[in-house]
Design a protein around this motif. Structure first.
Motif, PDB file in Angstrom:
ATOM      1  N   UNK A   1      -0.406  12.688   5.800  1.00  0.00           N
ATOM      2  CA  UNK A   1      -0.528  13.511   4.590  1.00  0.00           C
ATOM      3  C   UNK A   1      -1.779  14.391   4.576  1.00  0.00           C
ATOM      4  N   UNK A   2      -2.621  14.258   5.572  1.00  0.00           N
ATOM      5  CA  UNK A   2      -3.853  15.067   5.570  1.00  0.00           C
ATOM      6  C   UNK A   2      -3.519  16.548   5.572  1.00  0.00           C
ATOM      7  N   UNK A   3      -4.113  17.266   4.612  1.00  0.00           N
ATOM      8  CA  UNK A   3      -3.897  18.702   4.524  1.00  0.00           C
ATOM      9  C   UNK A   3      -2.560  19.107   3.963  1.00  0.00           C
ATOM     10  N   UNK A   4      -1.760  18.116   3.523  1.00  0.00           N
ATOM     11  CA  UNK A   4      -0.437  18.448   2.981  1.00  0.00           C
ATOM     12  C   UNK A   4      -0.555  19.045   1.582  1.00  0.00           C
ATOM     13  N   UNK A   5       0.438  19.824   1.202  1.00  0.00           N
ATOM     14  CA  UNK A   5       0.505  20.359  -0.160  1.00  0.00           C
ATOM     15  C   UNK A   5       0.748  19.217  -1.134  1.00  0.00           C
ATOM     16  N   UNK A   6       0.385  19.402  -2.410  1.00  0.00           N
ATOM     17  CA  UNK A   6       0.637  18.338  -3.398  1.00  0.00           C
ATOM     18  C   UNK A   6       2.096  17.928  -3.413  1.00  0.00           C
ATOM     19  N   UNK A   7       2.320  16.654  -3.604  1.00  0.00           N
ATOM     20  CA  UNK A   7       3.690  16.142  -3.623  1.00  0.00           C
ATOM     21  C   UNK A   7       4.452  16.705  -4.808  1.00  0.00           C
ATOM     22  N   UNK A   8       5.744  16.988  -4.638  1.00  0.00           N
ATOM     23  CA  UNK A   8       6.538  17.461  -5.772  1.00  0.00           C
ATOM     24  C   UNK A   8       6.617  16.406  -6.861  1.00  0.00           C
ATOM     25  N   UNK A   9       6.725  16.868  -8.081  1.00  0.00           N
ATOM     26  CA  UNK A   9       6.801  15.946  -9.211  1.00  0.00           C
ATOM     27  C   UNK A   9       8.098  15.145  -9.154  1.00  0.00           C
ATOM     28  N   UNK A  10       8.044  13.933  -9.716  1.00  0.00           N
ATOM     29  CA  UNK A  10       9.248  13.129  -9.788  1.00  0.00           C
ATOM     30  C   UNK A  10      10.284  13.834 -10.648  1.00  0.00           C
ATOM     31  N   UNK A  11      11.545  13.834 -10.221  1.00  0.00           N
ATOM     32  CA  UNK A  11      12.577  14.446 -11.054  1.00  0.00           C
ATOM     33  C   UNK A  11      12.837  13.671 -12.338  1.00  0.00           C
ATOM     34  N   UNK A  12      12.414  12.431 -12.400  1.00  0.00           N
ATOM     35  CA  UNK A  12      12.674  11.566 -13.554  1.00  0.00           C
ATOM     36  C   UNK A  12      11.391  10.802 -13.880  1.00  0.00           C
ATOM     37  N   UNK A  13      10.904  10.940 -15.119  1.00  0.00           N
ATOM     38  CA  UNK A  13       9.670  10.256 -15.488  1.00  0.00           C
ATOM     39  C   UNK A  13       9.822   8.739 -15.407  1.00  0.00           C
ATOM     40  N   UNK A  14      11.048   8.244 -15.558  1.00  0.00           N
ATOM     41  CA  UNK A  14      11.265   6.800 -15.470  1.00  0.00           C
ATOM     42  C   UNK A  14      11.036   6.311 -14.041  1.00  0.00           C
ATOM     43  N   UNK A  15      11.436   7.119 -13.072  1.00  0.00           N
ATOM     44  CA  UNK A  15      11.166   6.761 -11.680  1.00  0.00           C
ATOM     45  C   UNK A  15       9.670   6.748 -11.418  1.00  0.00           C
ATOM     46  N   UNK A  16       8.959   7.739 -11.929  1.00  0.00           N
ATOM     47  CA  UNK A  16       7.512   7.811 -11.766  1.00  0.00           C
ATOM     48  C   UNK A  16       6.850   6.574 -12.359  1.00  0.00           C
ATOM     49  N   UNK A  17       7.274   6.183 -13.550  1.00  0.00           N
ATOM     50  CA  UNK A  17       6.682   5.025 -14.217  1.00  0.00           C
ATOM     51  C   UNK A  17       6.942   3.746 -13.434  1.00  0.00           C
ATOM     52  N   UNK A  18       8.134   3.608 -12.876  1.00  0.00           N
ATOM     53  CA  UNK A  18       8.452   2.386 -12.136  1.00  0.00           C
ATOM     54  C   UNK A  18       7.661   2.308 -10.838  1.00  0.00           C
ATOM     55  N   UNK A  19       7.518   3.427 -10.152  1.00  0.00           N
ATOM     56  CA  UNK A  19       6.737   3.434  -8.920  1.00  0.00           C
ATOM     57  C   UNK A  19       5.279   3.101  -9.213  1.00  0.00           C
ATOM     58  N   UNK A  20       4.738   3.617 -10.314  1.00  0.00           N
ATOM     59  CA  UNK A  20       3.380   3.249 -10.708  1.00  0.00           C
ATOM     60  C   UNK A  20       3.280   1.750 -10.988  1.00  0.00           C
ATOM     61  N   UNK A  21       4.310   1.185 -11.579  1.00  0.00           N
ATOM     62  CA  UNK A  21       4.313  -0.264 -11.843  1.00  0.00           C
ATOM     63  C   UNK A  21       4.288  -1.055 -10.537  1.00  0.00           C
ATOM     64  N   UNK A  22       4.974  -0.551  -9.511  1.00  0.00           N
ATOM     65  CA  UNK A  22       4.935  -1.228  -8.208  1.00  0.00           C
ATOM     66  C   UNK A  22       3.525  -1.200  -7.626  1.00  0.00           C
ATOM     67  N   UNK A  23       2.838  -0.078  -7.771  1.00  0.00           N
ATOM     68  CA  UNK A  23       1.460  -0.014  -7.305  1.00  0.00           C
ATOM     69  C   UNK A  23       0.558  -0.995  -8.029  1.00  0.00           C
ATOM     70  N   UNK A  24       0.715  -1.074  -9.360  1.00  0.00           N
ATOM     71  CA  UNK A  24      -0.087  -2.033 -10.134  1.00  0.00           C
ATOM     72  C   UNK A  24       0.254  -3.473  -9.737  1.00  0.00           C
ATOM     73  N   UNK A  25       1.524  -3.712  -9.413  1.00  0.00           N
ATOM     74  CA  UNK A  25       1.937  -5.060  -9.009  1.00  0.00           C
ATOM     75  C   UNK A  25       1.195  -5.509  -7.758  1.00  0.00           C
ATOM     76  N   UNK A  26       1.146  -4.654  -6.763  1.00  0.00           N
ATOM     77  CA  UNK A  26       0.490  -5.034  -5.511  1.00  0.00           C
ATOM     78  C   UNK A  26      -1.003  -5.256  -5.708  1.00  0.00           C
ATOM     79  N   UNK A  27      -1.650  -4.378  -6.462  1.00  0.00           N
ATOM     80  CA  UNK A  27      -3.083  -4.556  -6.711  1.00  0.00           C
ATOM     81  C   UNK A  27      -3.350  -5.837  -7.492  1.00  0.00           C
ATOM     82  N   UNK A  28      -2.540  -6.098  -8.513  1.00  0.00           N
ATOM     83  CA  UNK A  28      -2.727  -7.299  -9.324  1.00  0.00           C
ATOM     84  C   UNK A  28      -2.434  -8.555  -8.514  1.00  0.00           C
ATOM     85  N   UNK A  29      -1.429  -8.513  -7.661  1.00  0.00           N
ATOM     86  CA  UNK A  29      -1.111  -9.684  -6.829  1.00  0.00           C
ATOM     87  C   UNK A  29      -2.285 -10.040  -5.924  1.00  0.00           C
TER      88      UNK A  29
END
Length: 495
Positions: free
Chosen positions: A281-309
């Motif tokens: 990803x070095x030097x890559x353009x910003x990632x496109x926005x999620x087409x669905x805010x619910x998908x974005x929220x769930x993926x963020x929850x997965x990130x929090x899950x791993x950090x909390x675990x």
């Protein structure tokens, strides 16, 4: 913001399930072609395929039950039975990861998740070579991630009861695969509750369906584990092992060395994929926005899950003054990493193409590596157990005896080899701290020509001096396997 996606991404993403099935079938075929014997983790189940609710050495029952069924279907053929359980579970992990990523981030994420898994050693290498329970917990965690994604992406009115059934069943499978699954499930449910968009999953009254399914499926085994705490917590002793690179940093009353060991294990588990993804990803353009805010929220929850675990595990290690964390202990906590990387940090088409090619090479090299390790090293799959068993049967009367190995993998394989010769013997259960000694006649076996090792020392006096059996390994290593053997009379026997 949207970007046009090349046709090749959709085409290869659709082929993902077929690629997974072909790869796993090749692994299974290779495993069965290489050896009829059992690897260390596979041998753990010899002597433990009866239908209990809890097993020694801190293992829930699900994998043992699956082995029981597989042995019945294969007519007691151990290697095919082990392959029939493990490799479909590995395929299930990849397929569920692929589909969860596809639903969350489209074809780009689906292909990216399969690629990311190729750079996670516990998945691409250890799962192919040796792991059993960890493969089951991988599949179970992927099932929870998948079921949660299906619920998160639907508005409440479209959440069919079968989704709640799947959610509960996935959590129950995890609880019955490894007790450390709780280190993933607790933070996962908490992460869903913390997210405004995902809280509705936990707050929905129909989650009672999932809870009921979980209680019915996993409840009996969890109750049995709580009633047999000595067996259920036996494996925790490994966390207090003072062996390892950080053992010299032990401080009294706090698990600093264990915490550093956890960081080391986390780097080994996830580091290669994180580094490869960062470089891609070095030097890559910003990632496109999620087409669905619910998908974005769930993926963020997965990130929090791993950090909390990881944070919960670290707190337990520090407070418990534990000393060593192995990589496989982090498997449930980090099983969602391929989905998170592919969906939260998507790659553009040229970079994804390059990474997919590198991942394909890594998967092929896993096949080559399994064959190479078994063919050119002193690997347990190449040990000449049948030749050794023939020598034991010639030197001593072992009919009706229990075969006890200093390493369970040796005792189990020798017992199976003696059974193939028509002898009525059985293997002792895989040892766990405090396990009682078998009362009947025993055949003690240990590798080498030295004295009886510490793991077999607290046994009755032998009938006579030990004898040695040996044979060349059944591969190209040129090594010779030599085992010492002692016969121990039944308890109460007077010579």
């Amino acid at each position: 913001m949207t970007t046009q996606r090349p046709d090749w991404i959709d085409r290869w993403a659709r082929r993902g399930p077929w690629l997974v099935l072909a790869y796993v079938a090749a692994l299974a075929a290779l495993r069965l072609w290489l050896s009829p014997h059992l690897e260390v983790d596979e041998a753990h189940f010899v002597g433990q395929t009866d239908l209990r609710m809890a097993y020694g050495n801190s293992h829930p029952p699900l994998y043992n039950w699956l082995m029981h069924v597989a042995l019945a279907l294969t007519g007691g053929a151990w290697a095919p039975a082990a392959a029939a359980v493990k490799f479909p579970l590995l395929a299930a992990f990849h397929l569920l990861t692929w589909d969860a990523a596809r639903r969350l981030g489209g074809s780009r994420a689906a292909l990216g998740a399969l690629a990311a898994s190729a750079f996670l050693p516990q998945i691409v290498w250890m799962s192919a070579l040796t792991l059993t329970h960890s493969v089951l917990v991988l599949a179970s965690a992927a099932a929870v991630v998948h079921a949660g994604a299906l619920l998160a992406l639907r508005p409440p009115e479209r959440r069919h009861p079968r989704l709640w059934l799947w959610f509960g069943a996935a959590m129950a499978l995890g609880a019955m695969s490894k007790y450390s699954f709780a280190l993933f499930l607790g933070p996962y449910l908490a992460a869903l509750w913390m997210g405004r968009e995902t809280r509705g999953i936990i707050a929905d009254r129909r989650v009672a369906i999932s809870a009921a399914v979980f209680a019915v499926l996993a409840g009996p085994s969890l109750i049995a584990a709580s009633l047999q705490m000595r067996q259920s917590t036996a494996r925790m002793s490994k966390l207090f092992s003072t062996e390892g690179a950080t053992s010299g940093l032990d401080l009294p009353g706090i698990g600093l060395d264990g915490f550093l060991s956890l960081l080391q294990a986390g780097a080994a588990w996830a580091g290669p994929a994180l580094i490869v993804w960062w470089l891609a990803r070095r030097g890559a353009a910003p990632a496109p926005a999620f087409p669905d805010r619910r998908a974005d929220a769930y993926v963020q929850a997965l990130g929090r899950t791993m950090l909390a675990s990881l944070a919960v595990f670290a707190a337990i290690v520090l407070a418990g003054d534990m000393h060593r964390v192995r990589e496989r202990y982090l498997t449930p906590a980090l099983a969602a990493l391929p989905v998170w990387l592919a969906a939260a940090r998507p790659l553009d088409a040229p970079r994804l193409r390059a990474l997919a090619r590198l991942a394909a090479f890594a998967y092929v090299m896993a096949l080559v590596g399994v064959a190479g390790v078994t063919t050119f090293s002193a690997h347990r799959l190449a040990y000449p157990y049948d030749a050794l068993a023939a020598q034991i049967a010639e030197r001593a009367n072992v009919e009706g005896a229990v075969i006890v190995g200093a390493r369970h993998v040796d005792g189990a394989n020798l017992a199976l080899a003696l059974q193939r010769r028509g002898l009525d013997v059985r293997a002792a259960e895989a040892p766990w701290p405090g396990q009682p000694e078998p009362a009947g006649r025993q055949v003690l076996v240990w590798e080498g020509r030295g004295p009886r090792p510490a793991s077999l020392r607290d046994r009755r006096a032998a009938e006579g001096p030990p004898f040695v059996v040996s044979a060349p390994l059944a591969n190209r290593s040129g090594a010779v396997a030599a085992f010492s053997v002692e016969i121990v009379p039944p308890a109460g026997h007077v010579r």
